[in-house]
Design a protein around this motif. Structure first.
Motif, PDB file in Angstrom:
ATOM      1  N   GLN A   2     -38.559 -34.870 -34.297  1.00  0.00           N
ATOM      2  CA  GLN A   2     -37.769 -34.448 -33.178  1.00  0.00           C
ATOM      3  C   GLN A   2     -36.831 -32.834 -33.254  1.00  0.00           C
ATOM      4  O   GLN A   2     -37.664 -32.203 -34.062  1.00  0.00           O
ATOM      5  CB  GLN A   2     -35.968 -35.312 -33.851  1.00  0.00           C
ATOM      6  CG  GLN A   2     -35.018 -35.035 -32.617  1.00  0.00           C
ATOM      7  CD  GLN A   2     -33.844 -35.374 -33.038  1.00  0.00           C
ATOM      8  OE1 GLN A   2     -33.261 -35.567 -34.166  1.00  0.00           O
ATOM      9  NE2 GLN A   2     -33.365 -36.394 -32.208  1.00  0.00           N
ATOM     10  N   THR A   3     -37.579 -32.759 -32.033  1.00  0.00           N
ATOM     11  CA  THR A   3     -37.216 -31.201 -31.884  1.00  0.00           C
ATOM     12  C   THR A   3     -36.376 -31.144 -31.166  1.00  0.00           C
ATOM     13  O   THR A   3     -35.965 -31.693 -29.839  1.00  0.00           O
ATOM     14  CB  THR A   3     -38.555 -30.154 -30.675  1.00  0.00           C
ATOM     15  OG1 THR A   3     -39.804 -30.733 -31.115  1.00  0.00           O
ATOM     16  CG2 THR A   3     -38.461 -29.287 -30.462  1.00  0.00           C
ATOM     17  N   ASP A   5     -32.006 -29.101 -29.839  1.00  0.00           N
ATOM     18  CA  ASP A   5     -31.897 -27.967 -28.543  1.00  0.00           C
ATOM     19  C   ASP A   5     -30.385 -28.680 -28.424  1.00  0.00           C
ATOM     20  O   ASP A   5     -30.206 -29.382 -28.395  1.00  0.00           O
ATOM     21  CB  ASP A   5     -32.718 -27.768 -27.731  1.00  0.00           C
ATOM     22  CG  ASP A   5     -33.055 -26.256 -26.901  1.00  0.00           C
ATOM     23  OD1 ASP A   5     -31.982 -25.427 -27.801  1.00  0.00           O
ATOM     24  OD2 ASP A   5     -33.461 -25.850 -26.574  1.00  0.00           O
ATOM     25  N   GLY A  26     -34.135 -39.506 -24.949  1.00  0.00           N
ATOM     26  CA  GLY A  26     -34.024 -38.003 -25.874  1.00  0.00           C
ATOM     27  C   GLY A  26     -32.344 -37.487 -26.326  1.00  0.00           C
ATOM     28  O   GLY A  26     -32.351 -35.935 -27.025  1.00  0.00           O
ATOM     29  N   ASP A  53     -33.572 -33.648 -27.868  1.00  0.00           N
ATOM     30  CA  ASP A  53     -34.906 -33.431 -28.232  1.00  0.00           C
ATOM     31  C   ASP A  53     -36.097 -33.646 -27.109  1.00  0.00           C
ATOM     32  O   ASP A  53     -36.072 -34.215 -25.530  1.00  0.00           O
ATOM     33  CB  ASP A  53     -35.508 -34.926 -29.154  1.00  0.00           C
ATOM     34  CG  ASP A  53     -36.522 -34.837 -29.097  1.00  0.00           C
ATOM     35  OD1 ASP A  53     -37.894 -33.744 -28.822  1.00  0.00           O
ATOM     36  OD2 ASP A  53     -37.459 -35.563 -30.490  1.00  0.00           O
ATOM     37  N   SER A  54     -36.333 -31.961 -26.666  1.00  0.00           N
ATOM     38  CA  SER A  54     -36.865 -31.531 -26.053  1.00  0.00           C
ATOM     39  C   SER A  54     -38.174 -32.110 -25.369  1.00  0.00           C
ATOM     40  O   SER A  54     -39.251 -31.743 -24.901  1.00  0.00           O
ATOM     41  CB  SER A  54     -36.985 -29.656 -25.966  1.00  0.00           C
ATOM     42  OG  SER A  54     -38.137 -29.517 -27.220  1.00  0.00           O
ATOM     43  N   HIS A  55     -38.520 -32.795 -26.932  1.00  0.00           N
ATOM     44  CA  HIS A  55     -40.454 -33.518 -26.285  1.00  0.00           C
ATOM     45  C   HIS A  55     -39.758 -34.410 -25.406  1.00  0.00           C
ATOM     46  O   HIS A  55     -41.060 -35.283 -25.197  1.00  0.00           O
ATOM     47  CB  HIS A  55     -41.120 -34.130 -28.173  1.00  0.00           C
ATOM     48  CG  HIS A  55     -41.637 -32.867 -28.480  1.00  0.00           C
ATOM     49  ND1 HIS A  55     -40.904 -32.820 -30.163  1.00  0.00           N
ATOM     50  CD2 HIS A  55     -41.878 -32.040 -28.672  1.00  0.00           C
ATOM     51  CE1 HIS A  55     -42.587 -31.917 -30.532  1.00  0.00           C
ATOM     52  NE2 HIS A  55     -42.490 -31.008 -29.424  1.00  0.00           N
ATOM     53  N   ILE A  56     -38.841 -35.013 -25.667  1.00  0.00           N
ATOM     54  CA  ILE A  56     -39.012 -36.428 -24.667  1.00  0.00           C
ATOM     55  C   ILE A  56     -37.828 -36.394 -23.385  1.00  0.00           C
ATOM     56  O   ILE A  56     -38.154 -36.603 -22.060  1.00  0.00           O
ATOM     57  CB  ILE A  56     -37.957 -37.346 -25.545  1.00  0.00           C
ATOM     58  CG1 ILE A  56     -38.421 -37.942 -26.818  1.00  0.00           C
ATOM     59  CG2 ILE A  56     -36.909 -38.816 -24.744  1.00  0.00           C
ATOM     60  CD1 ILE A  56     -37.800 -38.848 -27.804  1.00  0.00           C
ATOM     61  N   SER A  58     -36.629 -33.026 -21.077  1.00  0.00           N
ATOM     62  CA  SER A  58     -36.750 -31.271 -20.737  1.00  0.00           C
ATOM     63  C   SER A  58     -35.449 -30.637 -20.226  1.00  0.00           C
ATOM     64  O   SER A  58     -35.068 -30.942 -19.063  1.00  0.00           O
ATOM     65  CB  SER A  58     -37.628 -30.754 -19.561  1.00  0.00           C
ATOM     66  OG  SER A  58     -37.449 -31.100 -18.401  1.00  0.00           O
TER      67      SER A  58
END
Length: 166
Positions: A2-3, A5, A26, A53-56, A58
């Motif tokens: 998980q990224t 933000d 996300g 989660d910026s991978h899911i 934007s």
């Protein structure tokens, strides 16, 4: 992996804004309450902090959702209580907002008035008002104001819309 933000938004009723972002894939947490920025926007206004989660999803998608789910082109008389803003935590978020506005403005018939402001302070709302839509989906307020936003999300953002509130 998980990224994580976070970004904050204000513009309409925080019950509505909370419900909107609780249905986005996300997004793993939405804090609902009151946000203040720097002068002259240092008074508290209704808003939410969105943890994602910026991978899911934007930041551009979140900004676009925000602009389409509140009156982002209307400078109405309740703008002190419902400030139309994106509150950034890092300068990269401010530039992402500027880029999103220039890309998305042609989709609106009037100029977008939503401001990019630095995040300063937050007060969590009273517990009885948190997750308002999730707790009260049949309430007249929810039917009148939040349900249309859910329909818009389902229609225009179906790839990241999750109708099951977190």
């Amino acid at each position: 992996m998980q990224t994580t933000d976070k970004i904050a938004f204000g513009g309409g009723c925080h019950w509505c804004t909370e419900a909107v972002f609780q249905t986005i894939k996300g997004v793993y947490d939405v804090e609902q309450g009151f946000i203040a920025s720097t002068a002259p926007y240092d008074s508290f206004s209704e808003g939410v902090i969105v943890h994602f989660d910026s991978h899911i999803v934007s930041i551009k998608q979140l900004i676009e959702i925000h602009l389409h789910t509140h009156q982002s082109t209307s400078d109405h008389r309740f703008r002190t209580k419902y400030r139309s803003a994106m509150y950034w935590f890092r300068e990269e978020q401010e530039s992402a907002f500027a880029k999103a506005i220039s890309t998305l403005q042609p989709n609106f018939s009037k100029p977008i008035i939503t401001k990019a402001l630095p995040f300063e302070r937050f007060k969590l709302n009273d517990e009885t008002f948190l997750a308002y839509y999730k707790r009260n989906p049949e309430a007249p307020f929810c039917r009148r104001y939040i349900d249309p936003k859910m329909k818009l999300l389902e229609r225009d953002f179906k790839e990241i819309f999750d109708p099951f509130l977190k």
